[in-house]
Design a protein around this motif. Structure first.
Motif, PDB file in Angstrom:
ATOM      1  N   TYR A   3       0.756  -1.200   0.092  1.00 30.89           N
ATOM      2  CA  TYR A   3      -0.014   0.043   0.036  1.00 30.89           C
ATOM      3  C   TYR A   3       0.845   1.127   0.009  1.00 30.89           C
ATOM      4  N   LYS A   4       2.136   1.158   0.532  1.00 28.98           N
ATOM      5  CA  LYS A   4       2.940   2.357   0.507  1.00 28.98           C
ATOM      6  C   LYS A   4       3.459   2.662  -0.893  1.00 28.98           C
ATOM      7  N   GLY A   5       3.819   1.807  -1.475  1.00 32.69           N
ATOM      8  CA  GLY A   5       4.277   2.015  -2.922  1.00 32.69           C
ATOM      9  C   GLY A   5       3.646   1.824  -4.023  1.00 32.69           C
ATOM     10  N   SER A  46       5.623   7.398   5.180  1.00 37.20           N
ATOM     11  CA  SER A  46       5.802   7.148   3.939  1.00 37.20           C
ATOM     12  C   SER A  46       4.399   7.306   3.281  1.00 37.20           C
ATOM     13  N   LEU A  47       3.270   7.056   3.706  1.00 43.34           N
ATOM     14  CA  LEU A  47       2.123   7.480   3.041  1.00 43.34           C
ATOM     15  C   LEU A  47       1.854   8.814   2.884  1.00 43.34           C
ATOM     16  N   ASN A  48       2.057   9.714   3.795  1.00 43.69           N
ATOM     17  CA  ASN A  48       2.035  11.113   3.750  1.00 43.69           C
ATOM     18  C   ASN A  48       3.043  11.612   2.521  1.00 43.69           C
ATOM     19  N   SER A  49       4.247  11.226   2.732  1.00 46.80           N
ATOM     20  CA  SER A  49       5.114  11.836   1.706  1.00 46.80           C
ATOM     21  C   SER A  49       4.963  11.251   0.448  1.00 46.80           C
ATOM     22  N   ARG A  50       4.007  10.349   0.103  1.00 52.14           N
ATOM     23  CA  ARG A  50       3.596   9.966  -1.205  1.00 52.14           C
ATOM     24  C   ARG A  50       2.266  10.538  -1.541  1.00 52.14           C
ATOM     25  N   LEU A  55      -4.893   8.926   7.969  1.00 49.80           N
ATOM     26  CA  LEU A  55      -5.449   9.303   9.268  1.00 49.80           C
ATOM     27  C   LEU A  55      -4.772   8.505  10.422  1.00 49.80           C
ATOM     28  N   ARG A  56      -4.352   8.884  11.257  1.00 49.35           N
ATOM     29  CA  ARG A  56      -3.638   8.192  12.560  1.00 49.35           C
ATOM     30  C   ARG A  56      -4.715   8.456  13.694  1.00 49.35           C
ATOM     31  N   VAL A  57      -5.141   7.560  14.497  1.00 50.86           N
ATOM     32  CA  VAL A  57      -5.730   7.616  15.582  1.00 50.86           C
ATOM     33  C   VAL A  57      -5.022   6.939  16.614  1.00 50.86           C
TER      34      VAL A  57
END
Length: 84
Positions: A3-5, A46-50, A55-57
């Protein structure tokens, strides 16, 4: 790791909580809890940079209590969205 890449689709929700009991990692300066949190924060970055919506809870209370609070908040948000 996919999911990150992978392609820029999807919405990502990361739920974290502090461990009730944290254990040391033998021959290390960090604990298992610190290692898990570092991994979670690295995944989020990693997700944010892409440019992927994430969202983190983080639950500061018990996992069960946190999930109940989160479910109620989501219910209220969905009702408000449906009424808009």
């Amino acid at each position: 790791q996919l999911y990150k890449g992978g392609p820029k689709n999807g919405l990502f929700l990361q739920i974290t909580t502090a461990d009730d009991q944290d254990l040391p990692i033998p021959e290390s300066r960090v604990t298992f809890g610190q290692l898990k949190m570092a991994q979670a924060l690295g995944d989020l970055e990693s997700l944010n940079s892409r440019g992927k919506p994430a969202l983190r809870v983080h639950f500061t209370e018990s996992v069960t209590g946190g999930l109940v609070t989160f479910a109620h908040a989501m219910e209220r948000a969905l009702v408000a969205h449906a009424q808009a």
